[in-house]
Design an enzyme around this catalytic site. Structure first.
Site, short mmCIF file in Angstrom:
data_model
loop_
_atom_site.label_atom_id
_atom_site.label_comp_id
_atom_site.label_asym_id
_atom_site.label_seq_id
_atom_site.Cartn_x
_atom_site.Cartn_y
_atom_site.Cartn_z
CG LEU A 17 -0.40 -0.02 2.62
CD1 LEU A 17 0.12 1.32 3.07
CD2 LEU A 17 -1.50 -0.48 3.56
NE ARG A 18 -0.36 3.91 -4.52
CZ ARG A 18 -1.19 4.50 -5.39
NH1 ARG A 18 -0.74 5.44 -6.19
NH2 ARG A 18 -2.46 4.17 -5.46
CB CYS A 74 8.64 2.22 2.20
SG CYS A 74 7.28 1.74 3.25
N1 LIG Z 1 4.10 2.85 5.93
C1 LIG Z 1 3.99 2.31 4.72
O1 LIG Z 1 3.55 2.96 3.77
C2 LIG Z 1 4.37 0.86 4.49
C3 LIG Z 1 3.99 0.25 3.30
C4 LIG Z 1 4.34 -1.08 3.10
C5 LIG Z 1 5.07 -1.76 4.06
N2 LIG Z 1 5.45 -1.12 5.20
C6 LIG Z 1 6.18 -1.88 6.23
O2 LIG Z 1 5.27 -2.23 7.25
C7 LIG Z 1 5.94 -2.24 8.53
C8 LIG Z 1 5.23 -1.31 9.50
O3 LIG Z 1 5.33 0.00 9.00
P1 LIG Z 1 4.46 1.20 9.62
O4 LIG Z 1 4.73 2.39 8.76
O5 LIG Z 1 3.07 0.74 9.82
O6 LIG Z 1 5.20 1.35 11.05
P2 LIG Z 1 4.73 2.23 12.30
O7 LIG Z 1 5.98 2.62 12.98
O8 LIG Z 1 3.75 3.28 11.85
O9 LIG Z 1 3.92 1.22 13.22
C9 LIG Z 1 4.49 0.15 13.92
C10 LIG Z 1 3.67 -0.07 15.18
O10 LIG Z 1 4.06 -1.30 15.78
C11 LIG Z 1 3.97 -1.15 17.20
N3 LIG Z 1 4.74 -2.22 17.83
C12 LIG Z 1 6.07 -2.43 17.83
N4 LIG Z 1 6.37 -3.56 18.51
C13 LIG Z 1 5.20 -4.08 18.94
C14 LIG Z 1 4.84 -5.24 19.69
N5 LIG Z 1 5.76 -6.11 20.12
N6 LIG Z 1 3.55 -5.45 19.96
C15 LIG Z 1 2.60 -4.58 19.55
N7 LIG Z 1 2.87 -3.48 18.83
C16 LIG Z 1 4.16 -3.23 18.53
C17 LIG Z 1 4.48 0.26 17.45
O11 LIG Z 1 4.07 0.76 18.71
C18 LIG Z 1 3.85 1.01 16.26
O12 LIG Z 1 2.58 1.54 16.60
C19 LIG Z 1 7.39 -1.84 8.23
O13 LIG Z 1 8.16 -3.01 8.05
C20 LIG Z 1 7.27 -1.11 6.92
O14 LIG Z 1 8.45 -1.15 6.17
C21 LIG Z 1 5.10 0.18 5.45
#
Ligand SMILES: NC(=O)c1ccc[n+]([C@@H]2O[C@H](COP(=O)([O-])OP(=O)(O)OC[C@H]3O[C@@H](n4cnc5c(N)ncnc54)[C@H](O)[C@@H]3O)[C@@H](O)[C@H]2O)c1
Length: 460
Positions: A153-154, A263
């Site tokens: 997703l974007r 990302c």
């Molecule tokens: N943001 C994007 O557009 C996007 C798109 C595709 C993939 N990704 C990938 O998805 C993953 C998450 O990205 P994001 O942007 O959502 O990150 P984010 O930092 O917004 O969210 C991560 C969440 O995980 C929580 N967390 C961490 N450890 C935890 C645990 N043990 N138990 C419960 N909660 C816990 C944190 O408190 C935080 O709220 C990354 O690997 C990222 O590369 C992100």
């Protein structure tokens, strides 16, 4: 299906809400108690168009709940998705997997009965295998399978991307896990979404390969834009001319100040580091990260050169701070390089962003924040567009011009029409759309409050 989503950030929240919308029972878990408290009270802590409504609808339908209690959520679940962050490890370019592994340990102690553990976070190849090892170490008799389901997703279009994806990618090793994952995504069969099943390693590599390719495409057009500026070509016309070739495609050929976000910067870096470590160097990707970092730093110099070599004493209005439009995400945003450099060079920066100012105020010091784009333009010697928010395109240029001390714009997203801006009396510079009579432009310092130089801008 009963789904536990571990991590309720951008990906976890959107995925959890969308799975609920597809009819599943979803518990979104986060260890951030404040975040869970806000979500339970109906406050969505991030800005993503349509997400608040989707969450509210599914909470009301009792398909979506929020919890700080991982144990309960996991013990009831058919599938547990790990959607925690995988930032760059401090002091190295590798992905920091400590959140993933910590989640794996917690999940292992909580699992009851057959469960599919799915990595949705972007993780280096081999992580699925390591998560399985951790689970077996903590609970040797655990009945589970691993799956990898990278998210594409974007931000800004996340719900549309999740509900109508180009494809869903699922890495599995067993028929049983494949059936669970197929059942979770079955509602998307109605819109004939291609579901690509692979092994786990392939899915892990494909996610990084996809992001690296897109980052390369952006970097490529950015360098072509630099060439255009030198030779009098227009990068938009070049992008159109090459993008109409079906082998190339038109998307991701828009020049700008360099890619940022949560990302591309970290994923290109992680891929390059992993690949070096296993002696399969990705030299193109390595170069992309270098070129992009240098570009973000160079953008402030571009602004300073536009002002005749100094911005000391000038007031600069900045439009847009987030790494792209339609998000409040500031991670690795080009503004984090550009704004401090302008500040250090002696400019007074007054910035406006429709959604990013709360986060920006934590990350940027010494600058003022405006309540609107017009306020940012007021008494400014220069306006710099850093993020392409749609609402900036609709600004009234007459009002902007009237508000400014000097009608000058550096448009790092090419959101304005150069010819129109010139006709309106602005001195304007975009990216890769050169001034025809570059040599004739007066190298005036805005600090001298000189009259705008007359320039001819090529392009439409
Ligand atoms: N943001 C994007 O557009 C996007 C798109 C595709 C993939 N990704 C990938 O998805 C993953 C998450 O990205 P994001 O942007 O959502 O990150 P984010 O930092 O917004 O969210 C991560 C969440 O995980 C929580 N967390 C961490 N450890 C935890 C645990 N043990 N138990 C419960 N909660 C816990 C944190 O408190 C935080 O709220 C990354 O690997 C990222 O590369 C992100």
């Amino acid at each position: 299906m009963r789904i536990a989503m571990i991590g309720s950030g951008y990906v976890g929240l959107v995925s959890g809400a969308c799975f609920a919308q597809l009819g599943h029972d979803v518990v979104c878990v986060d260890k951030d108690a404040d975040k869970i408290g806000h979500l339970r009270r109906g406050h969505v802590p991030i800005y993503e168009p349509g997400l608040d409504r989707l969450i509210a609808d599914n909470m009301r339908a009792e398909r979506l709940t929020f919890s700080g209690d991982l144990t309960n959520a996991v013990s009831e679940a058919d599938a547990v998705f790990i959607a925690v962050g995988t930032p760059t490890r401090r002091g190295s370019g590798h992905a920091d997997l400590s959140y993933v592994y910590a989640a794996a340990e917690e999940i292992a102690t909580a699992m009851r009965g057959y469960t599919v553990i799915v990595t949705k976070s972007t993780v280096p190849v081999g992580t699925g295998c390591e998560v399985a090892r951790i689970i077996r170490t903590v609970q040797p008799d655990a009945d589970f399978d691993m799956a990898s389901n990278p998210e594409f997703l974007r931000e800004g279009a996340a719900i549309e991307d999740f509900m109508k994806p180009d494809r869903v990618l699922i890495g599995v090793e067993s028929e049983r896990a494949r059936e669970v994952m197929a059942a979770i995504y079955r509602p998307l069969n109605l819109i004939q979404t291609p579901i690509v099943f692979t092994n786990i390693e392939t899915a892990e590599v494909a996610k990084y390969a996809g992001n690296a390719f897109l980052a390369t495409k952006i970097t490529f057009i950015n360098e072509i834009a630099d060439l255009c500026e030198k030779v009098g070509a227009d990068v938009h016309d070049v992008a159109r001319a090459i993008g109409l070739d079906g082998r190339i495609g038109r998307k991701f050929l828009h020049p700008g100040p360099g890619f940022g976000g949560s990302c591309f910067p970290k994923d290109t870096l992680a891929l390059a580091h992993l690949a070096r470590a296993i002696d399969a160097p990705q030299t193109i990707v390595e170069q992309v990260t270098k070129v992009n970092n240098a570009r973000k730093k160079r953008m402030a110099r571009k602004v300073i050169e536009f002002c005749g070599g100094s911005v000391a004493g000038l007031t600069i209005g900045v439009l847009g701070l987030t790494f792209k439009a339609n998000t409040d995400d500031m991670r690795e945003a080009p503004s984090l390089d550009i704004v401090p450099a302008l500040h250090v060079a002696g400019a007074q920066v007054v910035a406006f962003d429709p959604q990013g100012m709360t986060e920006a105020s934590r990350l940027l010091s010494g600058i003022a924040f405006a309540k609107s784009a017009y306020e940012a333009a007021t008494e400014a010697d220069l306006l710099v567009v850093i993020t392409e928010w749609p609402e900036f395109r609709g600004l009234d240029p007459h009002r902007i011009k009237q508000a400014m001390r000097q009608p000058r714009i550096v448009d790092l997203r090419n959101i304005f029409d150069p010819q129109r801006m010139r006709d309106l009396g602005f001195t304007y510079e975009g990216i890769g759309r050169p001034l025809k009579k570059r040599n004739e432009r007066q190298s005036t310092s805005l600090g001298e409050r000189s009259a705008p130089a007359e320039v001819t801008i090529v392009g439409n």
